[in-house]
Structure formats: structure tokens, C-alpha cells
Design a protein around this motif. Sequence first.
Motif, PDB file in Angstrom:
ATOM      1  N   LEU A  65      78.776  -4.853  37.085  1.00  0.00           N
ATOM      2  CA  LEU A  65      78.435  -4.798  38.476  1.00  0.00           C
ATOM      3  C   LEU A  65      79.404  -6.099  39.067  1.00  0.00           C
ATOM      4  CD1 LEU A  65      75.414  -2.942  39.049  1.00  0.00           C
ATOM      5  CD2 LEU A  65      78.081  -2.467  40.075  1.00  0.00           C
ATOM      6  N   GLU A  66      79.227  -7.462  38.027  1.00  0.00           N
ATOM      7  CA  GLU A  66      79.189  -8.870  39.249  1.00  0.00           C
ATOM      8  C   GLU A  66      80.962  -8.287  39.560  1.00  0.00           C
ATOM      9  OE1 GLU A  66      78.656 -11.391  36.639  1.00  0.00           O
ATOM     10  OE2 GLU A  66      76.459 -11.172  36.639  1.00  0.00           O
ATOM     11  N   SER A  67      81.681  -7.745  38.219  1.00  0.00           N
ATOM     12  CA  SER A  67      83.068  -7.475  38.913  1.00  0.00           C
ATOM     13  C   SER A  67      83.391  -6.678  39.525  1.00  0.00           C
ATOM     14  CB  SER A  67      84.388  -7.500  37.487  1.00  0.00           C
ATOM     15  OG  SER A  67      83.850  -8.842  36.622  1.00  0.00           O
ATOM     16  N   ASN A  68      82.857  -5.570  39.605  1.00  0.00           N
ATOM     17  CA  ASN A  68      83.357  -4.217  40.203  1.00  0.00           C
ATOM     18  C   ASN A  68      81.573  -4.022  41.043  1.00  0.00           C
ATOM     19  OD1 ASN A  68      83.864  -2.222  41.204  1.00  0.00           O
ATOM     20  ND2 ASN A  68      85.179  -1.534  39.488  1.00  0.00           N
ATOM     21  N   PRO A  69      81.437  -4.332  42.135  1.00  0.00           N
ATOM     22  CA  PRO A  69      80.270  -3.457  42.864  1.00  0.00           C
ATOM     23  C   PRO A  69      80.686  -2.152  42.489  1.00  0.00           C
ATOM     24  CG  PRO A  69      81.494  -5.215  44.332  1.00  0.00           C
ATOM     25  CD  PRO A  69      82.627  -4.589  42.802  1.00  0.00           C
ATOM     26  N   GLN A  70      81.392  -1.143  42.051  1.00  0.00           N
ATOM     27  CA  GLN A  70      81.078   0.572  42.289  1.00  0.00           C
ATOM     28  C   GLN A  70      81.601   0.713  40.680  1.00  0.00           C
ATOM     29  OE1 GLN A  70      82.040  -0.876  45.686  1.00  0.00           O
ATOM     30  NE2 GLN A  70      80.777   0.388  46.106  1.00  0.00           N
ATOM     31  N   ASN A  71      81.588  -0.236  39.791  1.00  0.00           N
ATOM     32  CA  ASN A  71      81.607  -0.015  38.953  1.00  0.00           C
ATOM     33  C   ASN A  71      80.033   0.101  37.393  1.00  0.00           C
ATOM     34  OD1 ASN A  71      82.562   1.013  36.415  1.00  0.00           O
ATOM     35  ND2 ASN A  71      83.446  -0.519  35.436  1.00  0.00           N
ATOM     36  N   PHE A  72      79.425   1.875  37.766  1.00  0.00           N
ATOM     37  CA  PHE A  72      78.599   1.538  36.812  1.00  0.00           C
ATOM     38  C   PHE A  72      78.375   2.080  35.537  1.00  0.00           C
ATOM     39  CE2 PHE A  72      77.890   2.191  41.744  1.00  0.00           C
ATOM     40  CZ  PHE A  72      77.033   1.887  41.669  1.00  0.00           C
ATOM     41  N   LEU A  73      78.175   0.868  34.472  1.00  0.00           N
ATOM     42  CA  LEU A  73      78.800   1.460  33.501  1.00  0.00           C
ATOM     43  C   LEU A  73      77.520   1.966  32.323  1.00  0.00           C
ATOM     44  CD1 LEU A  73      80.516  -1.979  33.151  1.00  0.00           C
ATOM     45  CD2 LEU A  73      81.531   0.445  33.106  1.00  0.00           C
TER      46      LEU A  73
END
Lengths: 80, 80, 80, 390, 390, 390
Positions: free
Chosen positions: F353-361
Motif C-alpha cells: 500500500l505504501e507504493s500503490n495506495p490502491q493495491n490490496f495484496l
Amino acid sequence: MEVTLIAQGLDLMLFGMGTVFTFLTLLVGVTHLMSATVEFLSPAEEINVKAQGSMPPLNPKIEPNIVKAIQSAIDQHRGR
Amino acid sequence: MEVTLIAQGLDLMLFGMGTVFTFLTLLVGVTHLMSATVEFLSPAEEINVKAQGSMPPLNPKIEPNIVKAIQSAIDQHRGR
Amino acid sequence: MEVTLIAQGLDLMLFGMGTVFTFLTLLVGVTHLMSATVEFLSPAEEINVKAQGSMPPLNPKIEPNIVKAIQSAIDQHRGR
Amino acid sequence: MENLISLWASSGVAQIEFGQIVMMGVGLGLLFLAINKGFEPLLLVPIGFGTVLANIPGAGFDAMPIYDAMGQMESPGGLLYYIYHAGIETGLFPLVIFMGVGAMTDFGPLLANPKTLLLGAAAQVGIFTTVLGAVGLSHFGILDFTIQEAASIGIIGGADGPTAIFVTSKLAPDLLGAIAVAAYSYMALVPIIQPPIMRALTSPEERAIKMVQLRSVSKTERIVFPLTLLMLVAMLLPDAAPLLGMFCFGNLMRECGVVNRLSDTTQNALINIVTIFLGLGVGSKMSADKFLNPETMGILALGAVAFCIGTASGVLMAKLMNVFAKHKVNPLIGAAGVSAVPMAARVANKVGLESNPQNFLLMHAMGPNVAGVIGSAVAAGVMINLVGNM
Amino acid sequence: MENLISLWASSGVAQIEFGQIVMMGVGLGLLFLAINKGFEPLLLVPIGFGTVLANIPGAGFDAMPIYDAMGQMESPGGLLYYIYHAGIETGLFPLVIFMGVGAMTDFGPLLANPKTLLLGAAAQVGIFTTVLGAVGLSHFGILDFTIQEAASIGIIGGADGPTAIFVTSKLAPDLLGAIAVAAYSYMALVPIIQPPIMRALTSPEERAIKMVQLRSVSKTERIVFPLTLLMLVAMLLPDAAPLLGMFCFGNLMRECGVVNRLSDTTQNALINIVTIFLGLGVGSKMSADKFLNPETMGILALGAVAFCIGTASGVLMAKLMNVFAKHKVNPLIGAAGVSAVPMAARVANKVGLESNPQNFLLMHAMGPNVAGVIGSAVAAGVMINLVGNM
Amino acid sequence: MENLISLWASSGVAQIEFGQIVMMGVGLGLLFLAINKGFEPLLLVPIGFGTVLANIPGAGFDAMPIYDAMGQMESPGGLLYYIYHAGIETGLFPLVIFMGVGAMTDFGPLLANPKTLLLGAAAQVGIFTTVLGAVGLSHFGILDFTIQEAASIGIIGGADGPTAIFVTSKLAPDLLGAIAVAAYSYMALVPIIQPPIMRALTSPEERAIKMVQLRSVSKTERIVFPLTLLMLVAMLLPDAAPLLGMFCFGNLMRECGVVNRLSDTTQNALINIVTIFLGLGVGSKMSADKFLNPETMGILALGAVAFCIGTASGVLMAKLMNVFAKHKVNPLIGAAGVSAVPMAARVANKVGLESNPQNFLLMHAMGPNVAGVIGSAVAAGVMINLVGNM
Ligand code: NA
Ligand code: NA
Ligand code: NA
């Protein structure tokens, strides 16, 4: 003796990682095969559980006093 | 032998009650000290549990608003 | 030896069924007696559990749709 | 290289025997029946899984612990070894299960109509006829059963899992796997096995008999009954006291109303934990050499016969009772006397509704149903007593 | 014919001895007290039922397992045998119960007013006076108790079931049945035994004393207290560490807030399961030869005396504290120092309300009440230490 | 006087040794970490408390029972003695825990994307590298580890508590305390240990990779998967069958849908009870002579290294997979391959999320996360097999 210990460690490393990778690689294949077989045998099965949407099930419990509340509510409701 | 038994009983009485009183008197002091230390180290700690107001935990009470919520949920469910 | 086995089987049959019937017939009588005694000793006891009306308690679980309803009620209540 | 050889030599592929493959298939088959067909899944899922585990070559689930001369453990035993020896060989698990079943049992319908106890008695004919069948097969050299084994096989007809396991672990532990599987399988098959027999032995008019409504049963009666039953067992047949004693204890906890937290735990956490381990432990006896032999076929066949005879006896007994009784009994509820609680009672209800859509037999059938549990436990006590002296 | 003889010979009627009949009556009597009168039913229902089971002739509930020369089991032991030897002889069950009690205990009131610990200390006078009484009876040849037995009898006055069972199973296992029954019976009788003593030793003005409101207790204090108590026990009286260690562990799980699921299970499924088996196991020691003798009468009498003296000591200690204290203590809460949680605290509250309908003593009495648990465990530690060297 | 001497001689103050003081401090330190810092409290609270108990001088928590020549018990063993020998030495507790973990595990994400199994494989590099490190330290005479001990230390890198305890109790029981503490501590430290490594080995673009949404997984797949895994283990590596067998059993109970009451108890009462006793039993191995030595420092250091290497290997494997794969994998989820369920998956999600706030891993990381559990159990099986022959 101490050389043997190192050798034993290297052996463990080699055969250990070998086995782990072999096993899990096989498992990848077998899992694909399993999924394909299941899909082939029952293609129309209802898929009701979406992996994406569900949280990991590590805190599955409702607090016990809530459970008690519910139990008593249900008992009341049933008129018992 | 029987005199010894009486003597043993008296010994038990003496050293037993002595130990019980010594131990619990010490515990009074140590508890005061403990509370003072805790207070000293974290004076601003939120005190959310009032001893006076809380019932002994042998009949855990359920919050009435939760019971209401559940009751209404069940009613809705049954009314559907 | 094999004749004995058959004989043993017949013995089991005879004494086994004999005991079962004797025991349960006695139990019928004793149960009637017990109920009569209880009735005699406490005739005015409130009879709050009607056998006819109550379901057998072998599926003590709550129906899953009720559980779901409650679960969602609790979630709502928690403001989740 | 040596390591590769060690890994290979200890792999399942290198060690597996044909019997183990078959037994794994049996285990998976039990899982299939339990999960897909709903056959008594609470027991058959653990038993089936235990069967698979016990037959993994080299996994050591059934290994004995090894101690050195000083009594120090050199290598621990397998999980299934400990479960079997601690819980099944000692008889503890079936007894705890029976306590839980007692805590789940409602004696109300039985107390309202005690003569249904006789239906529970009649259904035990299946047990003893099967014993005769087993010794007959042995007598004619078709199969080879001792009297202990014959008695254990008969108890399948009791349609009561824990009773069957308790008796078999005492009299014929080698047959435990086959007998437990047969008992639970046939209990699951009750809706298929019973209806044809019930229909064949009754006329449509008999099946339509409407029974008088059950009277109410007071709380005191419910409390006093398990103690009464216990006293009768204590006086007449102490060999049945372990099973019926724990059953009555569970029921007393349920009914007395002052130990609800104990009763709840008995009906839930405790019985669930023990059920898991009981199932796994039974699975540990499902090894190829103990299961894959003609005797197992014989056990399965005899078990089916036992069920059929038990069902028929219950129905016929009900008809016999109607000859004398003022209030007629619907003979269908006699079939519930085999126990298989509550499945058999539901079957009686269902078959009854076919003949008379207004006739609800469920509660009436619960009486013989729990009577069948008592009857089987009594039969078990007699078996243990008599066979122990043979 | 032989079979009929076997069945008859093994029936209860043929084997029963008079003592067993009486003990069954005792068991049924305990069940009656538990169910009808509400006497500590959580323990007395299992103990009473266990008593009945243990006295069924020929049922073998208490039988030892038999092994052949190879160590193979020939016949399994009885249920109560296994329960007693695995859970009570080892001390495991009382310790697990104590962990559960710890998880149910709120030390808040005690922490708010630590000097009430002294009331819990004073109430233990009952224990040691009773030891003196027991050795006195032995000295004058009226009854026959060893010092170990006298110590176990004294602990009845601690009004703490698991503590009494733990000490007795170590020092005088043959008396376990009588002592456990006495301990739980008198705990149930607290509302009858205590009030007259409390009224006799206090003036109406003393009973009407209104205590200052308890201060709030922080979460940190609640977490640190069980650890503090544990350290004190570890340093001063390790013989009390098993009991108090598990008590503190349970309480830490309760208060620390990060292991709620463990705490919940400890307070419910775990303590319930162990309570059932503890009760049955105690019942297994209720055989006629161990219970039906003059010593049991002596134990019951001495236990009652112990309770009365403990109650009186607590009240008197409270009056003594008032001589010196700034904030007066209502002497009624001294009676709660015998433990019997939470019954004794409720009794103090009730008697207090009689004198002053606005005076709620319940929370104030919870302090000495849990202090009494600690006090009894300390007394138990001293007993085990000293008597072990006598 | 004699009594005073006895009381004093048996007091903790008179008997305590320096090592015990330090170990009590270690126990309190573990409790502090668990309660204040939230380090795996479910295990570290019982372990920490068990450490304190085991080091109370004279309390006898770890005492062996003493039997006389007739086999009659003279004095019972201590609580921790019984727990350790019944539950840990036998391997039963870790296996039951693994069953519970299986019942809590959702294989859905793994089934939706099976190639993430390879990430779980790669992370096990940490285990074997650490074994090498341990034998290296031994080779150079810095510390002294046998190959059994080295293997047990390596397994810390598996980030799987029950697996580490199971392996260590078989191969190097004396190190059990140190290894269990290291394993659980580092699992708790995952959010601190992993992110720097993850960031160092990935570019911001890689960390921002968005993965394709996971496909839905059918109920049948979920049921068949644990059986498939079990069969593969049975055929290839039976030494891993105890751990993975129980894991699959728990998971099958969860997914099959017909034994929900067994699954619920497994996930709650049963796993909680066993967790409490497992923790206490591990604490019983935390005595000064086994813990306060240079080897423990070495174990802690090697364990940290194992975690770091495992994390790095997982990330690098993901990058390697991306070289060939069509659908790119976010390399951050490779770090979840060490297991530490579900902490490591959450860390992957957070760093993503730090690198891409829309990316839920999170769900994508659950695949390698549970794969890591399988991988560690496989590694454990290999270790037990190979080291047993060395
Ligand atoms: Na039956
Ligand atoms: Na007390
Ligand atoms: Na892992």
C-alpha cells in the motif's frame, strides 16, 4: 568428525531444499490438475465463496458475552 | 507418641498461623507498594473500570442494548 | 468344539433376549411406579414441559439462516 | 547419494503394499459417503481420515513408543497409537460419548408411554439372531469367528455406535474397525433399509393408526427416571452399569437444571473432542491385515441382517402389543426400537405420513428410539457377562 | 443353567453388601441436597453420582487394569480408576480448577483495599484450630487420626474445595471422599452457618458501619498483582506455588487482555470438563470401608467447627482492625474471609442490609473473600511443608 | 524451632540460585513482550508464565513422580512434568494444534493461484542456510551444536511454532525452550524484520505491481485439496505425514461442511486448551542450565538470520517467477512465504500500500503464506528423515 558435520549440513541443504522444491512444484501441478478435474466433473457447481472478498479466518469468534446474549435472545424468542 | 501428636498439632498451629499472617501482612505491604509504583510510573493511565460500580464477575451481565438489537434482528428475520 | 460354539450362540440368544426382555419389562413397571409415586408426592407440580410439543433435542444447533441474521445484526450493532 | 536412497527408501511409493492402497481407498470411500451422501459424518469423517492416516506406509501413526532400559523414551509413539491405547482400549472414549448422548437425550416421550420400552427390547432380537448367524457361519466352516467375535458382530444390530465400540474393544479388538464401520454405515442407511421392511410387515390401516397424544411429563419424573434406571441396572446387571451409568449421569446433568454449564460442555466441547479422537482411533484399527479378509465381508453381511431382523422384530412386537392393548400403537414406531437416534424415529414418522398425512409419529417414535439405546446397552452387558465366562 | 447362575451370581442383588447400600443412599442423598437444596451442585452432582457408581457391586468402576507378563493389557481398568489416578492422585485436576477459578476472580476490590487481606488471614485460624481438635480427639483415644489426616481435616475450614482436595490427595488420600464432601457441604451451608455467629459477635451499630467507597483500580495494577503475588509465593513459600501459581496464571490470562480466547476456554469448557471428572473421581473414594466409620462423623463435626471458628476469627479480626484504623471496616465482611466465593460475600451483604438497608457491603466483602482463597492456599502450603517433615 | 528451620530451608529465598533469578526475569520479560508489545501472546503468555513456574526453587513443578517397589505412587510429579511428558515429548500437542490451525486455514487464495506454492518453497531456504550456519559455528569451535540441534535451530526459520516444537521435541529436546521462544519471538517481530529486506530487494515499480484478481474457488476444490495434499505427502514424504496429515484433517473438517460442530470445537475449545498446556510445557524446558548458555545466544542470532534469509528468498523467487510468467506477481508477497500466518501476509499488504495506495495484496499474500506452512512441514519431514539416519 567436524568435517563430517559440515558435510552433513551441506547434505541437508541440498537434499532438503531439493525435496521441498520438488514436492511443492509437484503440488503446483497436482493442484492445477485437481482443479481442472473438479471443473471438468462438475462444471456447473455454484461458486458461492469468493476468495477475493473473504477475510482470513483467524479471528472467527464472536465475543462470548455476545454469544450468551444471542443464546438468551433466541431462547426468549422461542418462547421457552 | 500421642504427646508428640499434640505437640505436632500445636507446632502446626503456631507455625501455620504465623506463616499465614506473615505472608498476608507482607502481601498487604507489597500490594500497597505495587499500586504506588504503578501509579508513579503511569499516573495518567485511564481508569476505566470502577471497582465500586462493577458487579463481581460471577454473573456476567449482557448489555441490554445488545439484547435489544438481537431481539429486533430476530423479529425482522422471522417477520420476513 | 464347533458344536459348543453353536451351543454357546444359542445360550447367548436365550439368556440374552431373556435378560433384555426381563429387564425392560421390569423397567416398564418400575417407571409406572416411579411416575405414580412422583405424582402422589407432588401432585400440584407445575408441568411446564409438554412432551408432545417439544422437538427432540438432537439437533440443538440454531438454524444457519438465523445465525446469519444474528451475525449481521451484531455487525450492524458494532457499526462495522 | 546415500541421502537420496534414504529419502527414496522411506518414501511412500517405495514402501507401499497393495493392501495399504486398498485401505486408503476404503478410507477415501468412507469420506465420500460421509461428505457426499451424509452418512453419519460426525463419526465417518474421523474414521475415514484415520483409516487413510493409519495406512500411510512409514508415517508411524500407529507406532509404539520405544523406551530404553532406564525407562527413558527413545522415540515417541504415533498419534493414533496414543489415542487408541488411552481412549479406546480403556473404554474411556465410548463412555464419555455415552455421557454426552445421555445429556442430549430427552426421555420425555418414553416416560409418557413407558410400554414402548418393550419395542426397544424386541428390536434387540436382531443382535442375538446375528450372533447365531455368525456362529453358524463358523460352524459350517464358511468363516471363522470365535464366540467373542460373534457377540461383537451381533451388537452391530444394536444400531448404537458407542455401544458397539465399547463391546468390541473388550471382546474382539481386532474387529474394531470393521464393526465400527458397519455399525455407523448401517445407522446411516436406516432410511433405505427400514421402510421396505416396515411396509411389508404392516397393512395400510395399521400404518394409519393415530396414537393418543402423549401426556405431559413433570420435571421431577425426568430427574428421578435416570436414577431409577441406574438403580435397576445396579441391582440386576452391573455389567451394563458402565454404559448405562454414564448415560444416566449425562441425562441427570441435563434434567436436574442446576448444572447447566456442565451439561452444555458435555453436549458440546467434550463430546466433540472425544468424537474426533474416537473416530481417529477406530481408524487406526483399519489396517489391511485386519480389514481385508473374508470375515469383513461376513461382518458387513451379518450387520445388514441384524438391522433387518431388529427392524422386523420391533414392528412385529408392536403388532403383538396391539392384540392386548387398549390404546393401539402404530406398528411403524416399533422399527424405531433399533435406536439409531433420531434417524429411525424420523423414518417412522415419514412412512407414517405416507399413509396418513395428518399422523405425526415423531414424538411417539422417540420413546422406542431411546428405549433401543437402553436395550442395546443391556444386551451389551449380558454379552460381556456371559461371553467372559465362555 | 450355568449361564443363569453366572447372571445371578454377577447381579447386584446377589453381591451387594450392606455398606454399599448405605453408600448408595449417601450418594443419592448428596444428589438430593445438590438438586433440591442447591448445595454446590456443580461439585456435589458429580460427587454424588460418582458415589453411587463406585458402590455398584460388580460394575468395576474402580477396578485396576490387569496386564500380562508382556505388558499387554488383559482387561482395562474402570472409568473411575483412570479418572482418580490420572487426575486426582497426580494433583492435576485441582490445579486446573484453580487456574479456572483464577480466571474467574476479580481482584479489583482487594486491590482497592489491600488491608482486607488480613481478614482472609484471620479466617484461617479455623483451619489450625481444627487440626488441634483432630489431634486432641486422637490423643484422648476417641478417634484415630494421624497428623497428616488432622491437617487434611483442618483444611475443610478453608472453605475451598480444590485446595482441600489437593491437600488431602497428598496427605491423606483415604479421607478424600469424606473431606471433599464435608468441604463442599459446608460451603453450601454458609448462609445458614455464618449469620448467627456474625450477629452474636457484633453490635447493631457495628453491623451498620458504612464503608468508604472503593477507589478505582487500574488495568496495570490488575495485571501486575498476580505476578507480584506469584513472586512473593516463590520467594517465601514454594510449597504453595502449585496452587497459587495456577491461580495467578488464570488471573493473569483474565486481566492481561491479550489472550481472551484462552481465558474464555479456561473459564468455560476446560473448568467444566475437569469439574465433571474431578467430582466423579472424588466419588470413587466414597466406598463403605473408607466412609462408614466413626472418623467420618468426626470429620463432619470438626469441619463444622472449623467453619464456625473461621467465621468468628474473621469477624473478630475486623473488630480488632477497627481499634487502630482510621477508616472503619464493617466487621461483617470479616466473615467473608473464609472464602466460599462468592457465597460468603453475599451473606455479609445480606446481614449488613438487615441493619442498614442503604449499606451495600457486597463489593467490600469481595476483598476478604478472595483473600480467603489466598490465605487457604498459603495454609495448605505450610501444611504440606511441615507435615511432610513430621 | 525445627519447624522454623524447615520453613526457612524450603523457602525460595534460601534455595534460589542465580540462574533461577535470571530465568524468572526472562519469563517476566516474555510476559512483558506478550502483554505490552503484543508479541504472539497466545503462546508467549503461557510460555513466559511456565518459565517463571519452572524456576521457582522447591516448588517441584518439574518434579518426577516417585513410585515404590510395588508400583504404588509415593509422591506425584509436578504439573509441568506431566504436561511435558504427556503432550510434548509424545508430539501430541503440536499435532493437535496443527489440526486446529488446519481448521482455521482458508486454502482459497492458494487454490486460486497455485504457483504461489513456489514462494512458500523458496522461503524455506532460510531453514537450510541456518542449518549450515549452525554447523559452521560448530565447525569453527565457536559454539557446539550436533547436526540434530542444527536442524532444530534451522526450523526456526520456518516461522511456524508447532512445527518447530514438533521437530525440536524429536531431535533436540534440550533446546526446546530456546527454540520455541526464538520461533514465536521472531514471528511476532515479522512487521519489524521483514519490511527493510522487502524494500531493499525490490524497486518501487515492482512493489506497485497490481495482481490479477483471484478467481473463485469451488467448494469441491476446497474439499478435495486437503485430500490431494495428504496423498502426495503419503506417497513422497511420509515423515511429514503426522504434521501435514493433521493439518489436512483439520482443513477437511472445516471445508466439508458436514461436521461443523467438530470443526468449531477444534478451532476453539480444543486448540485453546492445548495451547495453554503446550505453552506451559515449553516453559518447563526453560531452566537456567538449558537456557543460560552461549548456545542460546547463538540460537537467537541464527534464528534472526534464518528469518531474514527466508524473507529474501521468497522475494527473490517472486522476481525470478516474473521473468517467465505472463501474469506478473508482486514480489512483496514472496516475503509471506515464511508463513507466520497471517502476520506476514499483512506486512506484504502494508508495504504494498505504501507504493500503490490502491493495491490490496492481502488475499494474494495469503497463498504463499499458507504455502509456507506446507513448505515448513515438508522441510521438517526431510529433516526428521535425514537427520535420523546421520
Ligand atoms: Na439399540
Ligand atoms: Na479460604
Ligand atoms: Na513456514
